[in-house]
Design an enzyme around this catalytic site. Structure first.
Site, mmCIF file in Angstrom:
data_model
loop_
_atom_site.group_PDB
_atom_site.id
_atom_site.type_symbol
_atom_site.label_atom_id
_atom_site.label_comp_id
_atom_site.label_asym_id
_atom_site.label_seq_id
_atom_site.Cartn_x
_atom_site.Cartn_y
_atom_site.Cartn_z
ATOM 1 N N LYS A 184 14.408 -0.542 4.107
ATOM 2 C CA LYS A 184 14.755 0.479 3.382
ATOM 3 C C LYS A 184 14.446 2.025 4.474
ATOM 4 O O LYS A 184 14.981 3.149 4.821
ATOM 5 C CB LYS A 184 14.341 1.236 2.220
ATOM 6 C CG LYS A 184 14.543 2.247 1.195
ATOM 7 C CD LYS A 184 14.587 1.561 0.254
ATOM 8 C CE LYS A 184 12.630 1.853 -0.621
ATOM 9 N NZ LYS A 184 12.083 2.876 -1.864
ATOM 10 N N ARG A 230 16.571 5.684 8.030
ATOM 11 C CA ARG A 230 15.941 7.098 9.386
ATOM 12 C C ARG A 230 17.405 7.433 9.736
ATOM 13 O O ARG A 230 18.208 8.201 10.043
ATOM 14 C CB ARG A 230 14.901 7.115 10.230
ATOM 15 C CG ARG A 230 13.762 7.326 9.122
ATOM 16 C CD ARG A 230 12.504 6.352 9.835
ATOM 17 N NE ARG A 230 11.347 6.523 9.491
ATOM 18 C CZ ARG A 230 10.656 6.412 7.767
ATOM 19 N NH1 ARG A 230 11.210 5.909 6.939
ATOM 20 N NH2 ARG A 230 9.545 7.188 8.355
ATOM 21 N N GLY A 247 11.156 9.051 -2.576
ATOM 22 C CA GLY A 247 10.658 9.956 -1.691
ATOM 23 C C GLY A 247 10.351 10.826 -0.522
ATOM 24 O O GLY A 247 10.417 11.703 -0.265
ATOM 25 N N ARG A 296 6.022 13.706 -8.601
ATOM 26 C CA ARG A 296 5.682 13.187 -6.920
ATOM 27 C C ARG A 296 4.727 14.465 -6.342
ATOM 28 O O ARG A 296 5.389 15.292 -6.364
ATOM 29 C CB ARG A 296 5.656 12.093 -6.482
ATOM 30 C CG ARG A 296 6.059 11.391 -6.990
ATOM 31 C CD ARG A 296 7.202 9.875 -6.396
ATOM 32 N NE ARG A 296 6.419 10.031 -5.135
ATOM 33 C CZ ARG A 296 6.491 8.459 -4.849
ATOM 34 N NH1 ARG A 296 8.026 8.161 -4.397
ATOM 35 N NH2 ARG A 296 5.993 8.049 -3.100
ATOM 36 N N ASP A 327 2.814 0.051 0.775
ATOM 37 C CA ASP A 327 4.114 0.075 -0.276
ATOM 38 C C ASP A 327 3.192 -2.004 -0.576
ATOM 39 O O ASP A 327 3.903 -2.320 -1.950
ATOM 40 C CB ASP A 327 5.361 -0.132 -0.035
ATOM 41 C CG ASP A 327 6.135 0.981 0.556
ATOM 42 O OD1 ASP A 327 5.086 1.486 -0.014
ATOM 43 O OD2 ASP A 327 6.722 1.541 1.301
ATOM 44 N N ARG A 358 -0.546 3.371 -8.841
ATOM 45 C CA ARG A 358 0.039 2.095 -8.550
ATOM 46 C C ARG A 358 -1.671 1.001 -8.682
ATOM 47 O O ARG A 358 -1.783 -0.103 -9.243
ATOM 48 C CB ARG A 358 0.462 1.744 -7.358
ATOM 49 C CG ARG A 358 2.181 2.015 -7.193
ATOM 50 C CD ARG A 358 2.633 1.430 -6.068
ATOM 51 N NE ARG A 358 4.447 2.128 -6.191
ATOM 52 C CZ ARG A 358 5.145 1.577 -5.216
ATOM 53 N NH1 ARG A 358 4.786 1.315 -4.103
ATOM 54 N NH2 ARG A 358 6.433 1.894 -5.534
ATOM 55 N N ARG A 364 7.827 -1.362 -7.695
ATOM 56 C CA ARG A 364 7.189 -2.690 -7.409
ATOM 57 C C ARG A 364 6.557 -3.282 -7.915
ATOM 58 O O ARG A 364 5.656 -4.720 -7.649
ATOM 59 C CB ARG A 364 6.233 -1.570 -5.907
ATOM 60 C CG ARG A 364 6.860 -1.553 -4.671
ATOM 61 C CD ARG A 364 6.492 -1.427 -3.612
ATOM 62 N NE ARG A 364 7.734 -0.636 -2.409
ATOM 63 C CZ ARG A 364 8.310 -0.476 -1.116
ATOM 64 N NH1 ARG A 364 8.999 -2.154 -1.900
ATOM 65 N NH2 ARG A 364 9.421 0.338 -0.923
HETATM 66 C C1 S3P Z 1 7.841 5.764 3.890
HETATM 67 C C2 S3P Z 1 6.048 5.408 3.677
HETATM 68 C C3 S3P Z 1 5.267 5.893 3.022
HETATM 69 C C4 S3P Z 1 6.333 4.124 1.332
HETATM 70 C C5 S3P Z 1 7.014 4.785 1.410
HETATM 71 C C6 S3P Z 1 8.417 4.737 2.271
HETATM 72 C C7 S3P Z 1 8.602 5.412 4.283
HETATM 73 O O1 S3P Z 1 5.585 6.637 1.876
HETATM 74 O O2 S3P Z 1 4.991 4.429 0.829
HETATM 75 O O3 S3P Z 1 7.598 3.716 0.671
HETATM 76 O O4 S3P Z 1 10.218 5.676 4.849
HETATM 77 O O5 S3P Z 1 8.141 6.476 5.281
HETATM 78 P P1 S3P Z 1 4.078 7.527 2.543
HETATM 79 O O6 S3P Z 1 4.258 7.844 3.685
HETATM 80 O O7 S3P Z 1 3.733 8.948 1.334
HETATM 81 O O8 S3P Z 1 2.651 6.772 2.121
#
Ligand code: S3P
Length: 454
Positions: free
Chosen positions: A25, A30, A99, A127, A329, A360, A407
């Site tokens: 993912k 990206r 996020g 968040r 995660d 979590r 999750r």
């Molecule tokens: C992610 C970074 C992590 C992760 C999220 C995906 C990413 O978050 O928990 O599921 O793709 O960069 P954080 O960078 O906020 O820890």
């Protein structure tokens, strides 16, 4: 999607199978972002599909004028170069549950001078966004939020036409902040830097993909206690072709399912094995998990290979704090593993877990207590888990609340399939589709039985 619960009563029988998990993912998101900034037609195979977070990312970029098309199994992105997004005042963009999307979008828009509204669903809107807004303000972006605490979404962003380069020290250990600031740096003049401390190292897919797309734009210099990432801004780069490996975070549910099942063996093929993602593998191996890696090769700058797992008797762990960002995660799964393990496990520096799709750490604590596992939660940051490999859920029914967190839903299902006795009802499992839409099918493929209740 309408809400549904999963009811698990029967434990999974022994299995010996080989599976693929869907594309990573983080890398998929990206790809869409970086390809939109490149010049020309990029192509990617192995992208995570039918996931809510990916669909939200595609929709958001499409709204900004990026052409994205899927033909057969390839995702095409027509990149028009840096500063080519089509923005206008009062555009409103929905980030759904993601996020990563929200933080990347705020970053990339920080060099566009229009006033744009960014919002998400009810969990994303809780968040913290101050972590990305604060460093972006330093380059000249302006944010308006109603909520002052954590500066949560919805927000209005007005970027700067004359941004200043970034010099950031990443103290949280977040791949999203680091990745977002790298994306923002592409639009800033001069050389931007990000200092990443060794005990707060996070996933480095953005660095790897940018280096793969155009060597020379990004450099990572390793020092004793930190990495110094430097990015040459306002340098165009050409379109690129990518193959995405399976998502280790998705694979980890099946790693745990196999470890906790009796007399079972599973091979998970072509998984991304980037070391900055393998914290959980390290932890589970230290706990006695029989996990081996094979057929390792490098593909488009990333490490890919197969994972073989066998049923194991787990022992407790005193988990080093520096591994946590590399297993961020997977920590809910690790807590479940610790509940099955012999002895008392302790985990520190887990406060970031409270800032995910749900709190979590607190919710896992609640879930474990609910089924009779003793824990000690300290300052919403550390947890001690008193493992009990002989726990039996007897004939009782347990209703697991997941706060619409994908999750936690998947952890609840693994719990139901492995802890002996009892009936587990996991609520709001529709959230699973945000990251792992074919999770339930794969579980079924291994012989698991469950019931869907709408
Ligand atoms: C992610 C970074 C992590 C992760 C999220 C995906 C990413 O978050 O928990 O599921 O793709 O960069 P954080 O960078 O906020 O820890």
């Amino acid at each position: 999607m309408k809400s549904f619960s999963i009811i698990v009563e029967k434990k999974i029988n022994k299995f010996n199978k080989s599976i693929f998990v869907p594309g990573d993912k983080s890398i998929s998101i990206r790809y869409f972002f970086l390809a939109s900034q490149a010049y020309g037609l990029s192509r990617a195979k192995g992208i995570l599909e039918e996931s809510g977070d990916i669909l939200s990312s595609i929709k958001a970029l499409t709204k900004l004028g990026v052409r994205i098309v899927k033909k057969k199994k390839t995702w095409f992105v027509w990149g028009m170069g840096l500063s080519s997004l089509k923005t206008r005042n009062n555009l409103s963009i929905d980030c759904g549950n993601s996020g990563t999307l929200s933080r990347f979008l705020l970053s990339i828009l920080s060099t566009y001078a229009h006033r744009i509204r960014i919002y998400g669903d009810h969990t994303l809107n809780k968040r913290p966004m101050d972590r990305i807004m604060n460093p972006l303000e330093k380059i000249g972006a302006f944010f308006q939020t109603k909520k002052k605490v954590n500066r949560t979404l919805p927000c209005y962003i007005t970027g700067s036409e004359m941004p200043i380069k970034i010099d950031h020290e990443e103290k949280i250990g977040s791949g999203q902040i680091k990745g977002g600031l790298i994306l923002a740096s592409l639009g800033c003049p001069g050389i931007s830097t990000i200092k990443e401390f060794k005990n707060k190292q996070s996933r480095n897919h953005t660095e790897k993909m940018l280096k793969f797309a155009r060597p020379g734009i990004i450099k990572v210099k390793k020092f004793k206690n930190y990495n110094l990432i430097s990015i040459k801004g306002q340098k165009d780069f050409k379109a690129f072709n990518l193959n995405v490996g399976g998502d280790f975070s998705s694979a980890s549910f099946f790693i745990l399912l196999t470890l906790l099942s009796k007399n079972s063996r599973l091979k998970i093929k072509s998984v991304n094995l980037n070391p900055t993602r393998l914290g959980a593998l390290k932890i589970l191996k230290k706990m006695g998990g029989k996990i081996t890696l094979q057929n390792i090769k490098f593909q488009c700058g990333e490490r890919i290979g197969d994972i073989t797992v066998k049923s194991s008797n787990l022992k407790s762990i005193n988990c080093p704090a520096s591994i946590v960002p590399l297993a961020i995660d997977e920590m809910p799964l690790i807590f479940l593993a610790a509940s099955f393990a012999n002895g008392i496990s302790s985990f520190r520096a887990c406060g970031e877990l409270e800032k995910k799709e749900s709190p979590r750490l607190s919710l896992m604590n609640k879930m474990l207590n609910q089924i009779g596992i003793r824990t000690k939660l300290i300052d919403r940051d550390s947890i001690k888990i008193y493992g009990n490999p002989n726990l039996n859920l007897n004939n009782r029914t347990y209703r697991i609340q997941t706060a619409y967190d994908h999750r936690l839903s998947m952890v609840g299902i693994i719990l139901g399939l492995t802890f002996p006795g009892g009936k587990i009802i996991v609520e709001d499992c529709n959230s699973i589709a945000t990251s792992f839409p074919n999770f339930l099918n794969l579980v079924k493929q291994l012989g698991a039985k469950y019931e869907i209740k709408k």
